[in-house]
Scaffold this motif. Structure first.
Motif, PDB file in Angstrom:
ATOM      1  N   ALA A   7       6.086   6.256  -6.986  1.00 39.09           N
ATOM      2  CA  ALA A   7       4.949   5.585  -7.266  1.00 39.09           C
ATOM      3  C   ALA A   7       3.853   5.888  -6.211  1.00 39.09           C
ATOM      4  O   ALA A   7       4.292   5.796  -5.062  1.00 39.09           O
ATOM      5  N   ILE A   8       2.673   6.130  -6.651  1.00 32.32           N
ATOM      6  CA  ILE A   8       1.635   6.378  -5.415  1.00 32.32           C
ATOM      7  C   ILE A   8       0.904   5.118  -5.444  1.00 32.32           C
ATOM      8  O   ILE A   8       0.453   4.600  -6.352  1.00 32.32           O
ATOM      9  N   GLY A   9       0.661   4.558  -4.115  1.00 35.01           N
ATOM     10  CA  GLY A   9       0.087   3.162  -3.511  1.00 35.01           C
ATOM     11  C   GLY A   9      -1.300   3.633  -3.285  1.00 35.01           C
ATOM     12  O   GLY A   9      -1.500   4.241  -2.289  1.00 35.01           O
ATOM     13  N   CYS A  10      -2.137   2.942  -3.663  1.00 32.69           N
ATOM     14  CA  CYS A  10      -3.595   3.252  -3.272  1.00 32.69           C
ATOM     15  C   CYS A  10      -4.294   1.978  -2.755  1.00 32.69           C
ATOM     16  O   CYS A  10      -5.488   1.966  -2.496  1.00 32.69           O
ATOM     17  N   ALA A  11      -3.434   1.028  -2.462  1.00 31.48           N
ATOM     18  CA  ALA A  11      -4.192  -0.393  -2.081  1.00 31.48           C
ATOM     19  C   ALA A  11      -4.379  -0.526  -0.518  1.00 31.48           C
ATOM     20  O   ALA A  11      -4.973  -1.569   0.026  1.00 31.48           O
ATOM     21  N   ALA A  12      -3.674   0.222   0.410  1.00 27.68           N
ATOM     22  CA  ALA A  12      -3.652   0.221   1.663  1.00 27.68           C
ATOM     23  C   ALA A  12      -4.936   0.637   2.481  1.00 27.68           C
ATOM     24  O   ALA A  12      -5.395   2.070   1.933  1.00 27.68           O
ATOM     25  N   ARG A  13      -5.473  -0.113   3.513  1.00 28.57           N
ATOM     26  CA  ARG A  13      -6.313   0.602   4.306  1.00 28.57           C
ATOM     27  C   ARG A  13      -5.727   1.382   5.385  1.00 28.57           C
ATOM     28  O   ARG A  13      -4.649   1.269   5.576  1.00 28.57           O
ATOM     29  N   CYS A  14      -6.620   2.047   6.100  1.00 27.66           N
ATOM     30  CA  CYS A  14      -5.877   2.958   7.106  1.00 27.66           C
ATOM     31  C   CYS A  14      -5.400   2.222   8.460  1.00 27.66           C
ATOM     32  O   CYS A  14      -4.352   2.740   8.748  1.00 27.66           O
ATOM     33  N   ASN A  15      -5.724   0.905   8.649  1.00 25.25           N
ATOM     34  CA  ASN A  15      -5.198   0.334   9.638  1.00 25.25           C
ATOM     35  C   ASN A  15      -4.127  -0.593   9.404  1.00 25.25           C
ATOM     36  O   ASN A  15      -3.708  -1.420  10.195  1.00 25.25           O
ATOM     37  N   ASP A  16      -3.718  -0.471   7.982  1.00 27.43           N
ATOM     38  CA  ASP A  16      -2.757  -1.543   7.331  1.00 27.43           C
ATOM     39  C   ASP A  16      -1.029  -0.845   8.030  1.00 27.43           C
ATOM     40  O   ASP A  16      -1.032   0.246   8.013  1.00 27.43           O
ATOM     41  N   VAL A  17      -0.454  -1.870   8.598  1.00 26.57           N
ATOM     42  CA  VAL A  17       0.978  -1.616   9.183  1.00 26.57           C
ATOM     43  C   VAL A  17       1.748  -2.029   8.154  1.00 26.57           C
ATOM     44  O   VAL A  17       3.029  -1.605   8.223  1.00 26.57           O
ATOM     45  N   LYS A  18       1.491  -2.692   7.033  1.00 23.86           N
ATOM     46  CA  LYS A  18       2.395  -3.104   6.097  1.00 23.86           C
ATOM     47  C   LYS A  18       1.623  -2.881   4.566  1.00 23.86           C
ATOM     48  O   LYS A  18       0.477  -3.323   4.581  1.00 23.86           O
ATOM     49  N   TYR A  19       2.333  -2.506   3.593  1.00 25.92           N
ATOM     50  CA  TYR A  19       1.537  -2.296   2.299  1.00 25.92           C
ATOM     51  C   TYR A  19       1.173  -3.711   1.583  1.00 25.92           C
ATOM     52  O   TYR A  19       2.006  -4.456   1.679  1.00 25.92           O
TER      53      TYR A  19
END
Length: 304
Positions: A275-287
């Motif tokens: 599955a492709i996840g699109c919800a994270a920002r570039c600085n997120d260390v956890k989804y």
């Protein structure tokens, strides 16, 4: 808040069935049991001077317990012989779908105990790994539009312990393919690489990569994550003989006239899709979303 979408490809498996060997008469003698009834690979020279019960106890000590083949297929050697597995199988004899019969055949049709191994698949369970960062980044502040961004991932692969030998390898690999009619959807064929990384591991990969798209309505920087979906296939191998044998895991006569002298459980993991996840920002260390897929789904094989 940004809106995002997830797309993924799914895949399935199919297995064929072959017939068991025909029964043949064998003499009921201790010599024949010692000479022909033991698992393939047993060194008869090392068994002299001991009773049948002592020999059976030795093989049972060397055999696997019912929880040992996690993410592995059994082979035809002594330790994988279902006759000497410790503990009862979780399954009923004959339960599930027969994948292959006549494996690990001792080849004795005259003057010996004729035994062989049958393989069955019983259940399939869909499992998801935790979200992992692919390293892909899309910065919407530097693009003219982030309304639809195509995403392509690498092939999905799994690794299992390689305890099988040529007989089981050919029996399983020759039958594994994706079945388009099951509820798990469409997908590519499986490809195998044995002794992967120089160790006793076989790597199984899909022949196609997963593709999808992400859509955002902001000017933020977004990271692409993935959640791998696998199918864990459960089953057992059954040791069959044309006569019952003492000192084995079990010795029960079946309706077809043969005897089941042992059962050994196993499971293997096959790649399904990502599955492709699109919800994270570039600085997120956890989804930011939970593990994809929810609790594991275990259904009778093949999962129609």
């Amino acid at each position: 808040m940004a809106r995002y979408f997830v797309l993924a490809l799914l895949a399935t498996t199919h297995f064929l069935v072959s017939a068991a060997p025909a029964p043949v008469p064998n003499p009921d003698s201790i010599d024949d049991l010692l000479k022909y009834g033991l698992p393939k690979g047993t060194d008869l020279a090392k068994l002299g001077g001991r009773s049948i019960s002592e020999r059976s106890a030795e093989l049972q000590r060397r055999g696997r317990n019912q929880n040992s083949l996690f993410g592995a297929l059994p082979g035809c050697g002594d330790e994988d012989d279902p006759s000497y597995a410790s503990g009862p199988s979780k399954y009923k004899d004959g339960e599930g779908t027969e994948v292959k019969s006549g494996l690990c055949d001792n080849g004795k049709y005259i003057g010996g105990w004729h035994c062989w191994t049958d393989m069955f698949f019983t259940h399939v369970q869909i499992e998801y790994d935790e979200w992992t960062n692919t390293g892909g980044v899309i910065d919407c502040s530097t693009t003219s539009s982030c309304s639809l961004q195509g995403v392509s991932l690498n092939q999905s692969c799994t690794a299992n312990a390689q305890s099988w030998d040529n007989a089981i390898q050919g029996g399983v690999e020759g039958k594994v393919d994706f079945e388009k009619s099951t509820k798990w959807g469409l997908g590519g064929k499986l490809m195998y690489q044995h002794n992967f990384g120089g160790s006793q591991t076989f790597l199984t990969c899909n022949s196609v990569a997963d593709q999808g798209s992400c859509s955002w309505d902001d000017k933020g920087c977004h990271a692409i994550w993935k959640g791998k979906r696998n199918r864990r296939v459960f089953g057992y191998v059954r040791r069959s003989c044309d006569k019952g044998r003492s000192g084995t895991n079990m010795s029960e006569k079946r309706a077809d006239g043969y005897y089941t002298v042992g059962m050994l459980d196993f499971d293997i993991v096959l790649p399904d899709n990502q599955a492709i996840g699109c919800a994270a920002r570039c600085n997120d260390v956890k989804y930011p979303d939970p593990r994809p897929g929810g609790p594991p789904q275990k259904v009778p094989f093949p999962g129609n």
